[in-house]
Scaffold this motif. Structure first.
Motif, mmCIF file in Angstrom:
data_model
loop_
_atom_site.group_PDB
_atom_site.id
_atom_site.type_symbol
_atom_site.label_atom_id
_atom_site.label_comp_id
_atom_site.label_asym_id
_atom_site.label_seq_id
_atom_site.Cartn_x
_atom_site.Cartn_y
_atom_site.Cartn_z
ATOM 1 N N GLU A 1 0.831 -1.210 0.000
ATOM 2 C CA GLU A 1 0.000 0.000 0.000
ATOM 3 C C GLU A 1 0.860 1.252 0.000
ATOM 4 O OE1 GLU A 1 -3.326 0.234 2.745
ATOM 5 O OE2 GLU A 1 -3.451 -1.956 2.737
ATOM 6 N N ARG A 2 1.834 1.304 0.927
ATOM 7 C CA ARG A 2 2.701 2.484 1.023
ATOM 8 C C ARG A 2 3.441 2.753 -0.281
ATOM 9 N NH1 ARG A 2 4.512 0.654 6.139
ATOM 10 N NH2 ARG A 2 6.438 0.006 5.164
ATOM 11 N N GLY A 3 3.879 1.697 -0.944
ATOM 12 C CA GLY A 3 4.634 1.861 -2.182
ATOM 13 C C GLY A 3 3.756 2.088 -3.400
ATOM 14 N N GLY A 4 2.435 2.054 -3.210
ATOM 15 C CA GLY A 4 1.516 2.252 -4.332
ATOM 16 C C GLY A 4 1.466 1.054 -5.271
ATOM 17 N N HIS A 5 1.802 -0.147 -4.772
ATOM 18 C CA HIS A 5 1.878 -1.338 -5.617
ATOM 19 C C HIS A 5 0.653 -2.243 -5.510
ATOM 20 C CE1 HIS A 5 6.011 -0.342 -6.423
ATOM 21 N NE2 HIS A 5 6.322 -0.415 -5.143
ATOM 22 N N LEU A 6 -0.246 -1.967 -4.571
ATOM 23 C CA LEU A 6 -1.367 -2.873 -4.347
ATOM 24 C C LEU A 6 -2.208 -3.046 -5.608
ATOM 25 C CD1 LEU A 6 -2.195 -4.617 -2.034
ATOM 26 C CD2 LEU A 6 -3.695 -2.807 -1.226
ATOM 27 N N GLY A 7 -2.296 -2.014 -6.414
ATOM 28 C CA GLY A 7 -3.057 -2.088 -7.662
ATOM 29 C C GLY A 7 -2.465 -3.037 -8.689
ATOM 30 N N ARG A 8 -1.211 -3.413 -8.518
ATOM 31 C CA ARG A 8 -0.554 -4.347 -9.447
ATOM 32 C C ARG A 8 -0.887 -5.800 -9.136
ATOM 33 N NH1 ARG A 8 4.732 -2.797 -11.165
ATOM 34 N NH2 ARG A 8 4.529 -4.621 -12.503
ATOM 35 N N ILE A 9 -1.448 -6.044 -7.942
ATOM 36 C CA ILE A 9 -1.806 -7.409 -7.531
ATOM 37 C C ILE A 9 -3.162 -7.737 -8.144
ATOM 38 C CG2 ILE A 9 -2.197 -8.963 -5.582
ATOM 39 C CD1 ILE A 9 0.684 -7.750 -5.756
ATOM 40 N N ASP A 10 -3.210 -8.786 -8.971
ATOM 41 C CA ASP A 10 -4.449 -9.139 -9.663
ATOM 42 C C ASP A 10 -5.430 -9.884 -8.782
ATOM 43 O OD1 ASP A 10 -3.911 -8.193 -12.447
ATOM 44 O OD2 ASP A 10 -2.166 -9.479 -12.152
ATOM 45 N N ARG A 11 -4.915 -10.722 -7.884
ATOM 46 C CA ARG A 11 -5.825 -11.407 -6.961
ATOM 47 C C ARG A 11 -5.075 -11.775 -5.688
ATOM 48 N NH1 ARG A 11 -6.872 -17.548 -9.200
ATOM 49 N NH2 ARG A 11 -4.679 -18.054 -9.390
ATOM 50 N N ILE A 12 -5.860 -11.848 -4.616
ATOM 51 C CA ILE A 12 -5.327 -12.220 -3.312
ATOM 52 C C ILE A 12 -6.085 -13.457 -2.857
ATOM 53 C CG2 ILE A 12 -5.035 -11.533 -0.903
ATOM 54 C CD1 ILE A 12 -4.927 -8.604 -1.889
ATOM 55 N N LEU A 13 -5.335 -14.521 -2.587
ATOM 56 C CA LEU A 13 -5.925 -15.752 -2.088
ATOM 57 C C LEU A 13 -5.551 -15.912 -0.621
ATOM 58 C CD1 LEU A 13 -5.139 -18.196 -5.037
ATOM 59 C CD2 LEU A 13 -7.229 -16.883 -4.621
ATOM 60 N N VAL A 14 -6.453 -16.519 0.142
ATOM 61 C CA VAL A 14 -6.239 -16.675 1.570
ATOM 62 C C VAL A 14 -6.004 -18.141 1.914
ATOM 63 C CG1 VAL A 14 -7.306 -16.415 3.838
ATOM 64 C CG2 VAL A 14 -7.622 -14.644 2.102
ATOM 65 N N ALA A 15 -4.924 -18.376 2.654
ATOM 66 C CA ALA A 15 -4.667 -19.687 3.250
ATOM 67 C C ALA A 15 -5.151 -19.564 4.696
ATOM 68 C CB ALA A 15 -3.184 -20.024 3.189
ATOM 69 N N ASP A 16 -6.356 -20.048 4.941
ATOM 70 C CA ASP A 16 -7.020 -19.857 6.226
ATOM 71 C C ASP A 16 -6.753 -21.059 7.135
ATOM 72 O OD1 ASP A 16 -8.863 -19.549 8.330
ATOM 73 O OD2 ASP A 16 -10.333 -18.581 7.013
ATOM 74 N N GLU A 17 -6.130 -20.803 8.286
ATOM 75 C CA GLU A 17 -5.832 -21.891 9.222
ATOM 76 C C GLU A 17 -7.095 -22.638 9.653
ATOM 77 O OE1 GLU A 17 -3.548 -20.463 12.564
ATOM 78 O OE2 GLU A 17 -1.666 -20.792 11.492
#
Length: 101
Positions: A27-43
């Motif tokens: 977020e700080r680096g302004g790179h979050l927009g470059r991430i196409d998808r976020i997957l969660v490994a949920d314990e």
């Protein structure tokens, strides 16, 4: 190029400490927009998408990034700084070949 971030959620529902740190840095680096998808490994859910992807690539740490290039190649980055340096902030060809008069 498509970038997938896999992050871990702990049994208490919180993101793991390293995952929170990486998300903040993106977020700080302004790179979050470059991430196409976020997957969660949920314990709490061993069948969650993030665990499936981690198993597929043989990764046992989180967070990690899967970079799928336009030519079909895939690279997995488990070290955030290497991912940042090689994918999000690669040196531009012009800066490495600049000559000074």
């Amino acid at each position: 190029m498509r970038i997938t971030l896999v992050k871990k959620v702990l049994a208490d529902g919180q993101d793991c400490r390293k995952c929170r740190d990486v998300m903040e840095r993106l977020e700080r680096g302004g790179h979050l927009g470059r991430i196409d998808r976020i997957l969660v490994a949920d314990e709490r859910n061993p069948a969650s998408a993030g665990w499936m992807v981690a198993q597929h690539y043989g990764v046992d740490t989180a967070p990690f990034f899967v970079v799928r290039h336009d030519d079909g190649r895939e690279e997995v980055y488990t070290v955030f700084l290497a991912f940042l340096r090689e994918v999000l902030q690669p040196p531009s060809p012009a800066s490495s070949s600049t000559s000074h008069p």
